[in-house]
Motif scaffolding. Structure first.
Motif, PDB file in Angstrom:
ATOM      1  N   LEU A 111       0.838  -1.197   0.000  1.00  9.34           N
ATOM      2  CA  LEU A 111       0.000   0.000   0.000  1.00  9.34           C
ATOM      3  C   LEU A 111       0.875   1.249   0.000  1.00  9.34           C
ATOM      4  O   LEU A 111       2.042   1.210   0.394  1.00  9.34           O
ATOM      5  CB  LEU A 111      -0.898   0.030   1.245  1.00  9.34           C
ATOM      6  CG  LEU A 111      -1.806  -1.169   1.490  1.00  9.34           C
ATOM      7  CD1 LEU A 111      -2.517  -1.012   2.820  1.00  9.34           C
ATOM      8  CD2 LEU A 111      -2.813  -1.333   0.356  1.00  9.34           C
ATOM      9  N   ARG A 112       0.289   2.359  -0.418  1.00  8.60           N
ATOM     10  CA  ARG A 112       0.979   3.645  -0.311  1.00  8.60           C
ATOM     11  C   ARG A 112       0.015   4.661   0.291  1.00  8.60           C
ATOM     12  O   ARG A 112      -1.119   4.807  -0.176  1.00  8.60           O
ATOM     13  CB  ARG A 112       1.482   4.139  -1.657  1.00  8.60           C
ATOM     14  CG  ARG A 112       2.196   5.505  -1.567  1.00  8.60           C
ATOM     15  CD  ARG A 112       2.757   5.973  -2.892  1.00  8.60           C
ATOM     16  NE  ARG A 112       3.941   5.205  -3.270  1.00  8.60           N
ATOM     17  CZ  ARG A 112       3.994   4.379  -4.300  1.00  8.60           C
ATOM     18  NH1 ARG A 112       2.928   4.212  -5.059  1.00  8.60           N
ATOM     19  NH2 ARG A 112       5.099   3.724  -4.583  1.00  8.60           N
ATOM     20  N   ALA A 113       0.494   5.340   1.331  1.00  6.22           N
ATOM     21  CA  ALA A 113      -0.284   6.388   1.976  1.00  6.22           C
ATOM     22  C   ALA A 113       0.661   7.523   2.347  1.00  6.22           C
ATOM     23  O   ALA A 113       1.727   7.276   2.922  1.00  6.22           O
ATOM     24  CB  ALA A 113      -0.992   5.856   3.218  1.00  6.22           C
ATOM     25  N   LEU A 114       0.296   8.734   1.994  1.00  2.00           N
ATOM     26  CA  LEU A 114       1.106   9.912   2.314  1.00  2.00           C
ATOM     27  C   LEU A 114       0.280  10.891   3.138  1.00  2.00           C
ATOM     28  O   LEU A 114      -0.876  11.195   2.781  1.00  2.00           O
ATOM     29  CB  LEU A 114       1.594  10.584   1.022  1.00  2.00           C
ATOM     30  CG  LEU A 114       2.521   9.744   0.148  1.00  2.00           C
ATOM     31  CD1 LEU A 114       2.817  10.474  -1.148  1.00  2.00           C
ATOM     32  CD2 LEU A 114       3.813   9.433   0.890  1.00  2.00           C
ATOM     33  N   PRO A 115       0.880  11.366   4.236  1.00  2.00           N
ATOM     34  CA  PRO A 115       2.165  10.960   4.792  1.00  2.00           C
ATOM     35  C   PRO A 115       2.118   9.536   5.328  1.00  2.00           C
ATOM     36  O   PRO A 115       1.035   9.036   5.660  1.00  2.00           O
ATOM     37  CB  PRO A 115       2.397  11.959   5.921  1.00  2.00           C
ATOM     38  CG  PRO A 115       1.025  12.370   6.332  1.00  2.00           C
ATOM     39  CD  PRO A 115       0.202  12.380   5.085  1.00  2.00           C
ATOM     40  N   THR A 138       4.212  -2.727   3.306  1.00  2.00           N
ATOM     41  CA  THR A 138       3.903  -4.126   3.005  1.00  2.00           C
ATOM     42  C   THR A 138       2.985  -4.682   4.085  1.00  2.00           C
ATOM     43  O   THR A 138       3.232  -4.499   5.279  1.00  2.00           O
ATOM     44  CB  THR A 138       5.188  -4.959   2.930  1.00  2.00           C
ATOM     45  OG1 THR A 138       6.016  -4.457   1.881  1.00  2.00           O
ATOM     46  CG2 THR A 138       4.873  -6.422   2.661  1.00  2.00           C
ATOM     47  N   VAL A 139       1.941  -5.378   3.652  1.00  2.00           N
ATOM     48  CA  VAL A 139       0.988  -6.004   4.565  1.00  2.00           C
ATOM     49  C   VAL A 139       1.033  -7.510   4.335  1.00  2.00           C
ATOM     50  O   VAL A 139       0.860  -7.978   3.208  1.00  2.00           O
ATOM     51  CB  VAL A 139      -0.451  -5.495   4.320  1.00  2.00           C
ATOM     52  CG1 VAL A 139      -1.399  -6.050   5.381  1.00  2.00           C
ATOM     53  CG2 VAL A 139      -0.493  -3.974   4.280  1.00  2.00           C
ATOM     54  N   GLY A 140       1.291  -8.260   5.367  1.00  2.00           N
ATOM     55  CA  GLY A 140       1.363  -9.700   5.183  1.00  2.00           C
ATOM     56  C   GLY A 140       0.923 -10.436   6.437  1.00  2.00           C
ATOM     57  O   GLY A 140       0.704  -9.848   7.484  1.00  2.00           O
ATOM     58  N   ALA A 141       0.899 -11.668   6.277  1.00  2.00           N
ATOM     59  CA  ALA A 141       0.772 -12.435   5.043  1.00  2.00           C
ATOM     60  C   ALA A 141      -0.137 -13.611   5.359  1.00  2.00           C
ATOM     61  O   ALA A 141      -0.185 -14.072   6.493  1.00  2.00           O
ATOM     62  CB  ALA A 141       2.122 -12.942   4.554  1.00  2.00           C
ATOM     63  N   THR A 142      -0.870 -14.070   4.352  1.00  2.00           N
ATOM     64  CA  THR A 142      -1.771 -15.202   4.585  1.00  2.00           C
ATOM     65  C   THR A 142      -0.995 -16.506   4.674  1.00  2.00           C
ATOM     66  O   THR A 142       0.152 -16.606   4.231  1.00  2.00           O
ATOM     67  CB  THR A 142      -2.802 -15.321   3.462  1.00  2.00           C
ATOM     68  OG1 THR A 142      -2.129 -15.670   2.250  1.00  2.00           O
ATOM     69  CG2 THR A 142      -3.578 -14.030   3.279  1.00  2.00           C
ATOM     70  N   ALA A 174      -5.628   4.233   1.812  1.00  2.00           N
ATOM     71  CA  ALA A 174      -4.346   4.027   1.137  1.00  2.00           C
ATOM     72  C   ALA A 174      -4.546   3.528  -0.288  1.00  2.00           C
ATOM     73  O   ALA A 174      -5.557   2.897  -0.622  1.00  2.00           O
ATOM     74  CB  ALA A 174      -3.493   3.032   1.921  1.00  2.00           C
ATOM     75  N   GLU A 175      -3.567   3.800  -1.114  1.00  2.00           N
ATOM     76  CA  GLU A 175      -3.547   3.306  -2.499  1.00  2.00           C
ATOM     77  C   GLU A 175      -2.997   1.894  -2.531  1.00  2.00           C
ATOM     78  O   GLU A 175      -1.977   1.596  -1.905  1.00  2.00           O
ATOM     79  CB  GLU A 175      -2.665   4.218  -3.347  1.00  2.00           C
ATOM     80  CG  GLU A 175      -2.417   3.716  -4.764  1.00  2.00           C
ATOM     81  CD  GLU A 175      -1.315   4.481  -5.477  1.00  2.00           C
ATOM     82  OE1 GLU A 175      -1.012   4.106  -6.633  1.00  2.00           O
ATOM     83  OE2 GLU A 175      -0.763   5.429  -4.885  1.00  2.00           O
ATOM     84  N   VAL A 176      -3.658   0.994  -3.247  1.00  2.00           N
ATOM     85  CA  VAL A 176      -3.144  -0.361  -3.450  1.00  2.00           C
ATOM     86  C   VAL A 176      -2.128  -0.312  -4.582  1.00  2.00           C
ATOM     87  O   VAL A 176      -2.462   0.028  -5.715  1.00  2.00           O
ATOM     88  CB  VAL A 176      -4.278  -1.348  -3.775  1.00  2.00           C
ATOM     89  CG1 VAL A 176      -3.699  -2.732  -4.083  1.00  2.00           C
ATOM     90  CG2 VAL A 176      -5.267  -1.430  -2.622  1.00  2.00           C
ATOM     91  N   VAL A 177      -0.882  -0.651  -4.261  1.00  2.00           N
ATOM     92  CA  VAL A 177       0.209  -0.538  -5.224  1.00  2.00           C
ATOM     93  C   VAL A 177       0.495  -1.871  -5.912  1.00  2.00           C
ATOM     94  O   VAL A 177       0.698  -1.934  -7.124  1.00  2.00           O
ATOM     95  CB  VAL A 177       1.489  -0.029  -4.531  1.00  2.00           C
ATOM     96  CG1 VAL A 177       2.662   0.027  -5.508  1.00  2.00           C
ATOM     97  CG2 VAL A 177       1.257   1.351  -3.921  1.00  2.00           C
ATOM     98  N   ARG A 178       0.470  -2.933  -5.137  1.00  2.00           N
ATOM     99  CA  ARG A 178       0.862  -4.222  -5.703  1.00  2.00           C
ATOM    100  C   ARG A 178       0.329  -5.348  -4.839  1.00  2.00           C
ATOM    101  O   ARG A 178       0.200  -5.194  -3.625  1.00  2.00           O
ATOM    102  CB  ARG A 178       2.397  -4.316  -5.782  1.00  2.00           C
ATOM    103  CG  ARG A 178       2.934  -5.590  -6.426  1.00  2.00           C
ATOM    104  CD  ARG A 178       4.448  -5.668  -6.303  1.00  2.00           C
ATOM    105  NE  ARG A 178       4.958  -6.937  -6.797  1.00  2.00           N
ATOM    106  CZ  ARG A 178       6.149  -7.457  -6.462  1.00  2.00           C
ATOM    107  NH1 ARG A 178       6.930  -6.799  -5.640  1.00  2.00           N
ATOM    108  NH2 ARG A 178       6.532  -8.619  -6.950  1.00  2.00           N
ATOM    109  N   VAL A 179      -0.004  -6.463  -5.469  1.00  2.00           N
ATOM    110  CA  VAL A 179      -0.386  -7.678  -4.749  1.00  2.00           C
ATOM    111  C   VAL A 179       0.356  -8.850  -5.374  1.00  2.00           C
ATOM    112  O   VAL A 179       0.585  -8.879  -6.580  1.00  2.00           O
ATOM    113  CB  VAL A 179      -1.909  -7.915  -4.799  1.00  2.00           C
ATOM    114  CG1 VAL A 179      -2.649  -6.815  -4.055  1.00  2.00           C
ATOM    115  CG2 VAL A 179      -2.409  -8.018  -6.237  1.00  2.00           C
TER     116      VAL A 179
END
Length: 264
Positions: A111-115, A138-142, A174-179
């Motif tokens: 995810l991306r969040a500013l600030p 980074t958010v994890g993980a299953t 937050a913006e989802v950047v990648r999965v």
């Protein structure tokens, strides 16, 4: 830390926090960049790295492995180390050996969040947040026992998003950047499998690290190299020997699931 101290360090953490443990010894690496760096370092030391080449079997003489087979060539070797991650059991089955290693899928979210809402790694009962230097989190993980299925799923992403927003509510926006998803090598007793393959000479195994492959990689490389060279391992490795499964009739079975779909 009590609730007040925890929120003083990380004000954006959920106000439902009751306390925390704080350590300055934690850290993180980018696994993809680490792998590339290790590959380049090995090449400078004389290693030859082949990418996109499928190994289809072993070359054997009697009870000794003397190389590996590719579709169009063979590679001789004084000693072969099978470090094939979640596919290790498939590989040693070519030699008639069963090892209880199964793939355990892990889905991860960036995810991306500013600030940036958190400055430190944050663990919760169901997952973790890792703030990266590139501004992402980074958010994890299953942990999912679904065979060799590497797809990213709605269920998995929903679980991770719930973890992220539960730990830091500001991540709702937050913006989802990648999965992405990967397969971990889980062993039946949740311990690594290190050492000579029972019944064969010239071949060893280094696998079964489950969720700790990056953490245990350097030490694993050291002790496996020592064993291959006929030296005494610098740390005790007897509890991790593949021989603990040999002759017991152990079939590859799933490590016991722990907790929810998303876990730390």
């Amino acid at each position: 830390l009590d609730r007040q101290d925890a929120l003083a360090l990380e004000p954006k953490v959920s106000e439902e926090v009751r306390g925390a443990l704080f350590t300055t010894e934690g850290g993180h690496v980018n696994a993809e960049r680490l792998t590339l760096a290790l590959t380049q370092a090995a090449a400078r030391k004389g290693a030859r790295v082949l990418q996109g080449k499928a190994v289809v079997g072993f070359v054997v003489e009697g009870s000794r492995v003397v190389g590996v087979r590719l579709p169009d060539e063979t590679w001789p070797a004084d000693h072969v180390v099978v470090a094939a991650g979640a596919w290790t059991a498939e590989a040693v089955r070519w030699l008639g050996v069963d090892l209880p290693i199964v793939p355990v899928r892990g889905q991860i979210l960036a995810l991306r969040a500013l600030p940036k809402p958190v400055q430190r790694i944050v663990f919760g009962p169901r997952g973790y947040l890792v703030p990266r230097v590139d501004g992402t989190i980074t958010v994890g993980a299953t942990m999912e026992w679904v065979g060799f299925h590497r797809a990213v799923t709605v269920r998995g992403l929903a679980s991770l998003l719930d973890v992220a927003a539960g730990l830091v509510p500001a991540l709702h926006d937050a913006e989802v950047v990648r999965v992405w998803a990967g397969l971990r090598p889980g062993s039946s007793d949740q311990l690594p499998i290190l050492g000579p393959l029972p019944g064969w000479d010239g071949v060893s195994v280094a696998s079964g690290h489950f969720r700790n492959g990056i953490l245990l990689g350097p030490l694993t490389g050291q002790v496996v190299a020592e064993m291959v060279l006929g030296k005494a391992p610098s740390v005790p490795v007897e509890p991790f020997s593949p021989a603990r499964f040999h002759g017991t009739g152990s079939a590859a079975r799933e490590p016991a699931p722990r907790g929810d779909l998303a876990s730390r």
